[in-house]
Design a protein around this motif. Structure first.
Motif, PDB file in Angstrom:
ATOM      1  N   ALA A 109       5.839  -6.242   2.275  1.00  0.00           N
ATOM      2  CA  ALA A 109       4.827  -7.276   2.488  1.00  0.00           C
ATOM      3  C   ALA A 109       3.493  -6.705   2.968  1.00  0.00           C
ATOM      4  O   ALA A 109       2.425  -7.151   2.549  1.00  0.00           O
ATOM      5  CB  ALA A 109       5.360  -8.298   3.491  1.00  0.00           C
ATOM      6  N   LYS A 110       3.542  -5.670   3.848  1.00  0.00           N
ATOM      7  CA  LYS A 110       2.286  -5.153   4.394  1.00  0.00           C
ATOM      8  C   LYS A 110       1.577  -4.179   3.465  1.00  0.00           C
ATOM      9  O   LYS A 110       0.490  -3.690   3.787  1.00  0.00           O
ATOM     10  CB  LYS A 110       2.532  -4.508   5.752  1.00  0.00           C
ATOM     11  N   TYR A 111       2.199  -3.903   2.308  1.00  0.00           N
ATOM     12  CA  TYR A 111       1.579  -2.982   1.346  1.00  0.00           C
ATOM     13  C   TYR A 111       1.371  -3.650  -0.009  1.00  0.00           C
ATOM     14  O   TYR A 111       1.532  -3.028  -1.051  1.00  0.00           O
ATOM     15  CB  TYR A 111       2.438  -1.734   1.186  1.00  0.00           C
ATOM     16  N   LYS A 112       1.013  -4.930  -0.002  1.00  0.00           N
ATOM     17  CA  LYS A 112       0.874  -5.658  -1.263  1.00  0.00           C
ATOM     18  C   LYS A 112      -0.440  -5.369  -1.975  1.00  0.00           C
ATOM     19  O   LYS A 112      -0.564  -5.656  -3.163  1.00  0.00           O
ATOM     20  CB  LYS A 112       1.030  -7.155  -1.019  1.00  0.00           C
ATOM     21  N   THR A 113      -1.418  -4.831  -1.260  1.00  0.00           N
ATOM     22  CA  THR A 113      -2.663  -4.441  -1.923  1.00  0.00           C
ATOM     23  C   THR A 113      -2.331  -3.475  -3.052  1.00  0.00           C
ATOM     24  O   THR A 113      -1.704  -2.437  -2.840  1.00  0.00           O
ATOM     25  CB  THR A 113      -3.622  -3.767  -0.933  1.00  0.00           C
ATOM     26  N   ALA A 114      -2.731  -3.822  -4.260  1.00  0.00           N
ATOM     27  CA  ALA A 114      -2.369  -3.024  -5.439  1.00  0.00           C
ATOM     28  C   ALA A 114      -3.346  -1.867  -5.597  1.00  0.00           C
ATOM     29  O   ALA A 114      -4.533  -2.075  -5.858  1.00  0.00           O
ATOM     30  CB  ALA A 114      -2.368  -3.895  -6.684  1.00  0.00           C
ATOM     31  N   ALA A 115      -2.834  -0.648  -5.429  1.00  0.00           N
ATOM     32  CA  ALA A 115      -3.679   0.546  -5.497  1.00  0.00           C
ATOM     33  C   ALA A 115      -3.206   1.462  -6.615  1.00  0.00           C
ATOM     34  O   ALA A 115      -2.012   1.497  -6.942  1.00  0.00           O
ATOM     35  CB  ALA A 115      -3.654   1.284  -4.158  1.00  0.00           C
ATOM     36  N   ALA A 116      -4.133   2.207  -7.183  1.00  0.00           N
ATOM     37  CA  ALA A 116      -3.827   3.215  -8.202  1.00  0.00           C
ATOM     38  C   ALA A 116      -4.474   4.525  -7.777  1.00  0.00           C
ATOM     39  O   ALA A 116      -5.664   4.553  -7.435  1.00  0.00           O
ATOM     40  CB  ALA A 116      -4.339   2.780  -9.569  1.00  0.00           C
ATOM     41  N   TYR A 117      -3.683   5.591  -7.805  1.00  0.00           N
ATOM     42  CA  TYR A 117      -4.093   6.898  -7.262  1.00  0.00           C
ATOM     43  C   TYR A 117      -4.251   7.871  -8.429  1.00  0.00           C
ATOM     44  O   TYR A 117      -3.281   8.189  -9.129  1.00  0.00           O
ATOM     45  CB  TYR A 117      -3.001   7.352  -6.304  1.00  0.00           C
ATOM     46  N   PHE A 118      -5.488   8.320  -8.661  1.00  0.00           N
ATOM     47  CA  PHE A 118      -5.817   9.193  -9.788  1.00  0.00           C
ATOM     48  C   PHE A 118      -5.928  10.636  -9.294  1.00  0.00           C
ATOM     49  O   PHE A 118      -6.750  10.945  -8.432  1.00  0.00           O
ATOM     50  CB  PHE A 118      -7.149   8.787 -10.403  1.00  0.00           C
ATOM     51  N   SER A 119      -5.126  11.523  -9.860  1.00  0.00           N
ATOM     52  CA  SER A 119      -5.182  12.926  -9.468  1.00  0.00           C
ATOM     53  C   SER A 119      -4.944  13.807 -10.683  1.00  0.00           C
ATOM     54  O   SER A 119      -4.071  13.521 -11.514  1.00  0.00           O
ATOM     55  CB  SER A 119      -4.129  13.222  -8.392  1.00  0.00           C
ATOM     56  N   MET A 120      -5.704  14.881 -10.777  1.00  0.00           N
ATOM     57  CA  MET A 120      -5.559  15.800 -11.906  1.00  0.00           C
ATOM     58  C   MET A 120      -4.220  16.537 -11.857  1.00  0.00           C
ATOM     59  O   MET A 120      -3.744  17.020 -12.883  1.00  0.00           O
ATOM     60  CB  MET A 120      -6.714  16.810 -11.898  1.00  0.00           C
ATOM     61  N   LEU A 127      -1.615  -2.340 -19.410  1.00  0.00           N
ATOM     62  CA  LEU A 127      -0.354  -2.727 -18.789  1.00  0.00           C
ATOM     63  C   LEU A 127      -0.429  -4.108 -18.157  1.00  0.00           C
ATOM     64  O   LEU A 127       0.600  -4.692 -17.798  1.00  0.00           O
ATOM     65  CB  LEU A 127       0.034  -1.707 -17.709  1.00  0.00           C
ATOM     66  N   GLY A 128      -1.646  -4.622 -18.016  1.00  0.00           N
ATOM     67  CA  GLY A 128      -1.812  -5.921 -17.377  1.00  0.00           C
ATOM     68  C   GLY A 128      -1.615  -5.869 -15.878  1.00  0.00           C
ATOM     69  O   GLY A 128      -1.350  -6.890 -15.242  1.00  0.00           O
ATOM     70  N   ARG A 129      -1.744  -4.677 -15.302  1.00  0.00           N
ATOM     71  CA  ARG A 129      -1.554  -4.542 -13.863  1.00  0.00           C
ATOM     72  C   ARG A 129      -2.854  -4.851 -13.134  1.00  0.00           C
ATOM     73  O   ARG A 129      -3.856  -4.169 -13.304  1.00  0.00           O
ATOM     74  CB  ARG A 129      -1.098  -3.131 -13.496  1.00  0.00           C
ATOM     75  N   HIS A 130      -2.835  -5.863 -12.304  1.00  0.00           N
ATOM     76  CA  HIS A 130      -3.984  -6.127 -11.445  1.00  0.00           C
ATOM     77  C   HIS A 130      -4.093  -4.993 -10.428  1.00  0.00           C
ATOM     78  O   HIS A 130      -3.117  -4.645  -9.770  1.00  0.00           O
ATOM     79  CB  HIS A 130      -3.819  -7.467 -10.727  1.00  0.00           C
ATOM     80  N   THR A 131      -5.271  -4.416 -10.318  1.00  0.00           N
ATOM     81  CA  THR A 131      -5.492  -3.311  -9.381  1.00  0.00           C
ATOM     82  C   THR A 131      -6.615  -3.666  -8.430  1.00  0.00           C
ATOM     83  O   THR A 131      -7.741  -3.936  -8.858  1.00  0.00           O
ATOM     84  CB  THR A 131      -5.819  -2.013 -10.146  1.00  0.00           C
ATOM     85  N   ASP A 132      -6.308  -3.684  -7.130  1.00  0.00           N
ATOM     86  CA  ASP A 132      -7.316  -3.991  -6.113  1.00  0.00           C
ATOM     87  C   ASP A 132      -8.144  -2.771  -5.756  1.00  0.00           C
ATOM     88  O   ASP A 132      -9.348  -2.878  -5.503  1.00  0.00           O
ATOM     89  CB  ASP A 132      -6.632  -4.511  -4.838  1.00  0.00           C
ATOM     90  N   VAL A 133      -7.482  -1.614  -5.694  1.00  0.00           N
ATOM     91  CA  VAL A 133      -8.136  -0.390  -5.231  1.00  0.00           C
ATOM     92  C   VAL A 133      -7.836   0.755  -6.181  1.00  0.00           C
ATOM     93  O   VAL A 133      -6.669   1.001  -6.515  1.00  0.00           O
ATOM     94  CB  VAL A 133      -7.656  -0.008  -3.813  1.00  0.00           C
ATOM     95  N   TYR A 134      -8.878   1.429  -6.632  1.00  0.00           N
ATOM     96  CA  TYR A 134      -8.756   2.640  -7.434  1.00  0.00           C
ATOM     97  C   TYR A 134      -9.103   3.818  -6.534  1.00  0.00           C
ATOM     98  O   TYR A 134     -10.195   3.875  -5.968  1.00  0.00           O
ATOM     99  CB  TYR A 134      -9.711   2.609  -8.626  1.00  0.00           C
ATOM    100  N   HIS A 135      -8.185   4.759  -6.403  1.00  0.00           N
ATOM    101  CA  HIS A 135      -8.342   5.877  -5.475  1.00  0.00           C
ATOM    102  C   HIS A 135      -8.506   7.170  -6.266  1.00  0.00           C
ATOM    103  O   HIS A 135      -7.577   7.619  -6.941  1.00  0.00           O
ATOM    104  CB  HIS A 135      -7.107   5.940  -4.568  1.00  0.00           C
ATOM    105  N   LEU A 136      -9.679   7.769  -6.177  1.00  0.00           N
ATOM    106  CA  LEU A 136      -9.928   9.057  -6.820  1.00  0.00           C
ATOM    107  C   LEU A 136      -9.573  10.175  -5.849  1.00  0.00           C
ATOM    108  O   LEU A 136     -10.220  10.334  -4.803  1.00  0.00           O
ATOM    109  CB  LEU A 136     -11.397   9.193  -7.222  1.00  0.00           C
ATOM    110  N   ASN A 137      -8.565  10.969  -6.178  1.00  0.00           N
ATOM    111  CA  ASN A 137      -8.198  12.137  -5.387  1.00  0.00           C
ATOM    112  C   ASN A 137      -8.986  13.321  -5.934  1.00  0.00           C
ATOM    113  O   ASN A 137      -8.614  13.925  -6.929  1.00  0.00           O
ATOM    114  CB  ASN A 137      -6.687  12.392  -5.489  1.00  0.00           C
ATOM    115  N   GLU A 138     -10.077  13.650  -5.277  1.00  0.00           N
ATOM    116  CA  GLU A 138     -11.103  14.586  -5.750  1.00  0.00           C
ATOM    117  C   GLU A 138     -11.929  13.946  -6.883  1.00  0.00           C
ATOM    118  O   GLU A 138     -11.593  12.891  -7.399  1.00  0.00           O
ATOM    119  CB  GLU A 138     -10.526  15.932  -6.193  1.00  0.00           C
ATOM    120  N   GLY A 139     -12.992  14.626  -7.266  1.00  0.00           N
ATOM    121  CA  GLY A 139     -13.942  14.065  -8.213  1.00  0.00           C
ATOM    122  C   GLY A 139     -13.578  14.229  -9.668  1.00  0.00           C
ATOM    123  O   GLY A 139     -14.340  13.797 -10.541  1.00  0.00           O
TER     124      GLY A 139
END
Length: 557
Positions: A20-31, A178-190
């Motif tokens: 419940a406390k981690y429902k914010t949908a995040a996606a983590y981008f890393s090379m 995929l139809g995934r709602h994403t609240d936060v996009y996280h760039l791991n490095e540039g």
């Protein structure tokens, strides 16, 4: 609207129900991600960190997905030539455990369509959050397009730009398909910076809308880790998608500049960013804080996943306050490591002897050879009849970093006649674990303040290996000299490198000779106390569950 070539409905994206406390949908981008020895999509610390993040995200049941590239040839396989020097081998990788989503879609690179296939790593395979790996190495593409996802950190500038587009734009489009709602996009490095321009276009070219959704982690003060490319190259390669270069110049505040810095631009498109240790937070603000329009930079110290890294028997012995069992298990782990040493080098190591390991990505500023700087003194210390030491090096240089490759080979050459020294090849997850579990001392010798975090020492401490380190990266947040580790005094950072190397090499050997060696051999109970204190204190402060929680609490909300 995102075009798709084909999409097999046999694949259904159904991740676990998040807490419940981690429902914010995040996606983590890393090379790169280092999640298991079997999946060779990483080069070093950045990947180790990202892999631990994905594992802890799964353990906490966070609403997080990982996005990366499936490197057909991995980073490289580190082998040996006949003279024992390093050789970089490239072999095509195959992974039966990755599920073909059936999804293939185009992205634009250099003004042309390049087709992208997405493969899925389910959480139950390695105990990670759901992860997707993108490849262009498919029949729908011509040969040049297929090579984009061949080699992690391709040395060709245009290929590197294409890889960034693949990660950023390909990953952004995948989530939409995929139809995934994403609240936060996280760039791991540039590396995945084109994601910012994809979101900019998607949200009506409104920078504020991008900033609501984008966060960024900067990992290094090193120039090579903060990419900068000519604007003409980026424009020619379609780095900005459909957004005109003049608009990018205005929004990214680069005016008439000839180049674009990935880190600075990410700091302007993100709402918040983090450095990866408290020291690195200070350094990052010194580097970037004077530029207009950047987002706040906070420190969230890197950490590593204990479930993956810690030896269960060592942990049980510590918890049970069974010193005999802890020492016995450590001897077993040293013997396991020494089998690898014997197999690779023909040297037979003694589990009773103090064993020092320097192992991490080979780069000049990390100074793998600092302990050899005063060579005669090192040899005398290593060969002491009553209280000798054994020394092991391991690590992968970037194959085109000829200076680092030469350093690796020079250490082999200089220590070849020393039967208590070994340089190992093949520094991936399994060897890294064996070195941490089988060492007594984990040596870290970067030039201050150029080590942003240096997480290998965390997993060493989990496994009864004591840090001996320059006070850089995470170390000042943890190490108390003589209590849970040993510190090497660093010289005045304004002095020339040659002077600093000389002074810090002396300080290193002084700590070894006058503190570590006597404690290990003459005061074993005191040494064990340092070992146990480090094991107790490294978790939970530097276990990645803490880090994954902080990302949600401090960066994603």
């Amino acid at each position: 609207m995102v075009r798709v070539l084909y999409f097999s409905m046999a694949f259904t994206f159904k991740p676990y129900t998040p807490a419940a406390k981690y429902k914010t949908a995040a996606a983590y981008f890393s090379m790169e991600f280092a999640v298991d020895q079997a999946l060779k999509t990483y080069s070093g610390g950045l990947g180790f960190l990202a892999g631990s993040h994905m594992r802890s995200g799964y353990e906490l049941k966070q609403n997080l997905v990982g996005i990366s590239i499936l490197w057909s040839f991995g980073y490289y396989d580190q082998g040996r030539n006949e003279d024992q020097s390093m050789r970089a081998d490239f072999r095509h990788k195959h992974y039966s455990f990755l599920e073909d989503t059936g999804l293939v879609f185009p992205i634009t690179i250099h003004g042309a369509d390049v087709h992208v296939k997405a493969l899925y790593l389910a959480p139950e395979v390695f105990g990670t959050v759901p992860m997707f790996f993108l490849t262009t190495d498919i029949a729908e593409n011509d040969h040049l397009s297929r090579t984009i996802s061949h080699h992690l950190y391709d040395p060709d500038a245009a290929a590197r730009v294409a890889q960034s587009i693949l990660l950023g734009v390909g990953g952004g489009k995948l989530l939409d398909l995929l139809g995934r709602h994403t609240d936060v996009y996280h760039l791991n490095e540039g590396h995945g910076l084109p994601l910012a321009f994809y979101l900019y276009e998607k949200h009506g070219r409104d920078l504020a809308e991008v900033q609501k959704r984008l966060v960024f982690t900067t990992h290094t003060p090193e120039l090579a880790g903060n990419e900068e490319r000519p604007m003409k190259l980026l424009t020619d390669m379609s780095f900005f998608g459909a957004v005109p270069a003049d608009e990018i110049r205005r929004v990214a505040r680069i005016g008439d500049g000839d180049s674009l810095n990935y880190t600075l631009t990410a700091l302007r498109f993100a709402r918040k960013a983090n450095a990866v240790s408290k020291v690195h937070g200070i350094v990052s603000l010194e580097m970037w804080g004077h530029y207009e329009g950047i987002c706040p930079i906070i420190p969230i110290t890197n950490s590593q996943n204990g479930t993956y890294w810690r030896d269960p028997q060592l942990a049980d012995a510590l918890k049970g306050k069974d010193d005999a069992a802890l020492l016995a298990r450590k001897q077993e782990l040293k013997k396991d490591l020494f089998k690898i040493v014997a197999d690779q080098t023909g040297n037979i190591f003694d589990p009773e002897v103090l064993t020092v390991v320097w192992a991490r990505r080979f780069a000049g500023y990390k100074r793998a050879d600092l302990i050899l700087h005063h060579f005669d003194r090192f040899v005398q210390l290593a060969n002491d009849i009553q209280r000798p030491i054994q020394m092991i090096w391991a690590g992968k240089p970037y194959p085109k970093d000829y200076g680092a490759v030469a350093l690796f080979n020079e250490i082999i050459k200089r220590t070849a006649h020393l039967k208590n020294c070994a340089v190992l090849t093949g520094y991936e997850l399994d060897l890294s674990a064996a070195l941490k579990k089988g060492s007594d001392i984990w040596l870290n010798t970067p030039r201050f303040p150029r080590e942003a975090s240096g997480t290998s020492g965390m997993t060493a401490a989990m496994n009864a290996s004591v840090n001996l380190s320059i006070a850089d990266g995470w170390i000042p947040e943890f190490c108390r000299h003589g209590e849970n580790g040993f510190l090497i005094a660093h010289a005045d950072e304004t002095r020339p490198d040659a002077v600093k190397d000389d002074q810090e090499a002396t300080a290193l050997l002084d700590v070894l000779e006058y503190t570590v060696v006597p404690m290990y051999y003459d005061q074993p109970k005191n040494f064990l106390k340092v070992v146990k204190t480090a094991m107790k204190e490294v978790e939970p402060a530097f276990e990645s569950g803490r880090m994954a929680k902080e990302y949600y609490e401090q960066l994603y909300k």
